[in-house]
Scaffold this motif. Structure first.
Motif, mmCIF file in Angstrom:
data_model
loop_
_atom_site.group_PDB
_atom_site.id
_atom_site.type_symbol
_atom_site.label_atom_id
_atom_site.label_comp_id
_atom_site.label_asym_id
_atom_site.label_seq_id
_atom_site.Cartn_x
_atom_site.Cartn_y
_atom_site.Cartn_z
ATOM 1 N N ASP A 146 -1.408 -46.449 46.571
ATOM 2 C CA ASP A 146 -1.940 -46.590 47.919
ATOM 3 C C ASP A 146 -3.464 -46.427 47.856
ATOM 4 O O ASP A 146 -3.974 -45.344 47.597
ATOM 5 C CB ASP A 146 -1.337 -45.527 48.842
ATOM 6 N N VAL A 147 -4.175 -47.526 48.005
ATOM 7 C CA VAL A 147 -5.638 -47.495 47.931
ATOM 8 C C VAL A 147 -6.283 -47.704 49.295
ATOM 9 O O VAL A 147 -7.504 -47.848 49.382
ATOM 10 C CB VAL A 147 -6.168 -48.543 46.910
ATOM 11 N N PRO A 151 -12.913 -46.601 48.706
ATOM 12 C CA PRO A 151 -13.987 -47.589 48.520
ATOM 13 C C PRO A 151 -13.476 -48.779 47.709
ATOM 14 O O PRO A 151 -12.629 -48.631 46.826
ATOM 15 C CB PRO A 151 -15.062 -46.815 47.758
ATOM 16 N N GLU A 152 -14.009 -49.949 47.999
ATOM 17 C CA GLU A 152 -13.578 -51.186 47.342
ATOM 18 C C GLU A 152 -13.636 -51.074 45.819
ATOM 19 O O GLU A 152 -12.691 -51.457 45.121
ATOM 20 C CB GLU A 152 -14.455 -52.348 47.808
ATOM 21 N N ALA A 153 -14.723 -50.547 45.266
ATOM 22 C CA ALA A 153 -14.879 -50.447 43.811
ATOM 23 C C ALA A 153 -13.808 -49.540 43.212
ATOM 24 O O ALA A 153 -13.210 -49.851 42.161
ATOM 25 C CB ALA A 153 -16.271 -49.937 43.460
ATOM 26 N N THR A 154 -13.526 -48.419 43.863
ATOM 27 C CA THR A 154 -12.506 -47.489 43.374
ATOM 28 C C THR A 154 -11.120 -48.131 43.443
ATOM 29 O O THR A 154 -10.322 -48.025 42.504
ATOM 30 C CB THR A 154 -12.523 -46.184 44.207
ATOM 31 N N ALA A 155 -10.841 -48.784 44.550
ATOM 32 C CA ALA A 155 -9.540 -49.442 44.722
ATOM 33 C C ALA A 155 -9.349 -50.529 43.672
ATOM 34 O O ALA A 155 -8.286 -50.624 43.048
ATOM 35 C CB ALA A 155 -9.434 -50.031 46.126
ATOM 36 N N THR A 156 -10.378 -51.343 43.449
ATOM 37 C CA THR A 156 -10.300 -52.418 42.460
ATOM 38 C C THR A 156 -10.062 -51.848 41.075
ATOM 39 O O THR A 156 -9.197 -52.335 40.316
ATOM 40 C CB THR A 156 -11.589 -53.271 42.488
ATOM 41 N N LEU A 159 -6.439 -50.493 40.738
ATOM 42 C CA LEU A 159 -5.456 -51.583 40.630
ATOM 43 C C LEU A 159 -5.574 -52.309 39.293
ATOM 44 O O LEU A 159 -4.556 -52.659 38.683
ATOM 45 C CB LEU A 159 -5.623 -52.548 41.798
ATOM 46 N N ASP A 160 -6.802 -52.539 38.824
ATOM 47 C CA ASP A 160 -7.020 -53.165 37.519
ATOM 48 C C ASP A 160 -6.377 -52.349 36.403
ATOM 49 O O ASP A 160 -5.737 -52.895 35.501
ATOM 50 C CB ASP A 160 -8.519 -53.322 37.219
ATOM 51 N N VAL A 166 -6.524 -58.464 41.301
ATOM 52 C CA VAL A 166 -7.064 -58.087 42.609
ATOM 53 C C VAL A 166 -7.787 -59.283 43.226
ATOM 54 O O VAL A 166 -8.627 -59.906 42.585
ATOM 55 C CB VAL A 166 -8.029 -56.886 42.494
ATOM 56 N N VAL A 167 -7.432 -59.596 44.459
ATOM 57 C CA VAL A 167 -8.120 -60.613 45.250
ATOM 58 C C VAL A 167 -8.713 -59.884 46.451
ATOM 59 O O VAL A 167 -7.999 -59.178 47.168
ATOM 60 C CB VAL A 167 -7.156 -61.725 45.719
ATOM 61 N N ILE A 168 -9.982 -60.058 46.649
ATOM 62 C CA ILE A 168 -10.650 -59.347 47.752
ATOM 63 C C ILE A 168 -10.826 -60.303 48.926
ATOM 64 O O ILE A 168 -11.380 -61.386 48.781
ATOM 65 C CB ILE A 168 -12.014 -58.788 47.296
#
Length: 186
Positions: A146-147, A151-156, A159-160, A166-168
């Motif tokens: 669960d992200v 923050p986008e960078a942390t979530a990416t 998931l990576d 990952v598609v933003i």
């Protein structure tokens, strides 16, 4: 069938080529094996295929009776299956006269529905043999972290690291700050 006659015949056949006794015996045994053991689809291995003289014939006691044991079903070539699609592997085995059993498991490198391995091994097997295939279900599924709200960078990065692509997609939210994850799909 007379062993001495076979040996004498082999010696005559090999008269121009020197042959020692051990090689002669090896050849005789191979010939004997081929004559007295034959493949049979119906008669199980080590059971009698034929008898000479025929059953019911009347002979004196002490007369030579020849039996021919079965070697079981004839051997068939086993196709190379590793990496093949399940449907293709099943069709190849059926065409070779082999039966199929399938088990499935996850594999990190073999795509789903492809052959990981087979048993028994070998280039040939008796016709009708049951061949066990292990089929890939692809990589083991992992839970989606669960992200949301991160923050986008942390979530990416999270998931990576778990192997997700990952598609933003940018979206507006009155509840989530700019640059943070609003939702995930799935």
């Amino acid at each position: 069938w007379d062993r001495d006659k076979v040996l004498a015949g082999l010696q005559r056949a090999c008269y121009k080529r020197p042959i020692d006794a051990s090689e002669l015996i090896r050849i005789r045994d191979k010939v004997e094996d081929e004559i007295f053991n034959r493949f049979d689809r119906e008669v199980p291995e080590d059971h009698v295929v034929s008898v000479a003289p025929r059953p019911g014939a009347v002979r004196e006691q002490g007369t030579l009776v020849t039996i021919v044991p079965s070697r079981g079903p004839p051997p068939v070539d086993v196709p190379l299956l590793k990496g093949e699609l399940l449907g293709d592997a099943k069709a190849s085995l059926a065409a070779s006269g082999l039966r199929v059993d399938v088990a499935r498991r996850y594999h990190p490198a073999v795509p789903a529905d492809h052959v990981i391995s087979r048993t028994p091994g070998g280039a040939t097997l008796p016709e009708g043999t049951l061949v066990h295939l292990v089929i890939s279900d692809g990589p083991r599924p992992v839970p989606l972290p669960d992200v949301r709200g991160k923050p986008e960078a942390t979530a990416t990065e999270t998931l990576d690291q778990r192997g997700f692509a990952v598609v933003i997609e940018e979206d507006f939210s009155a509840k989530v700050g700019r640059g943070a994850v609003v939702r995930t799909d799935p």
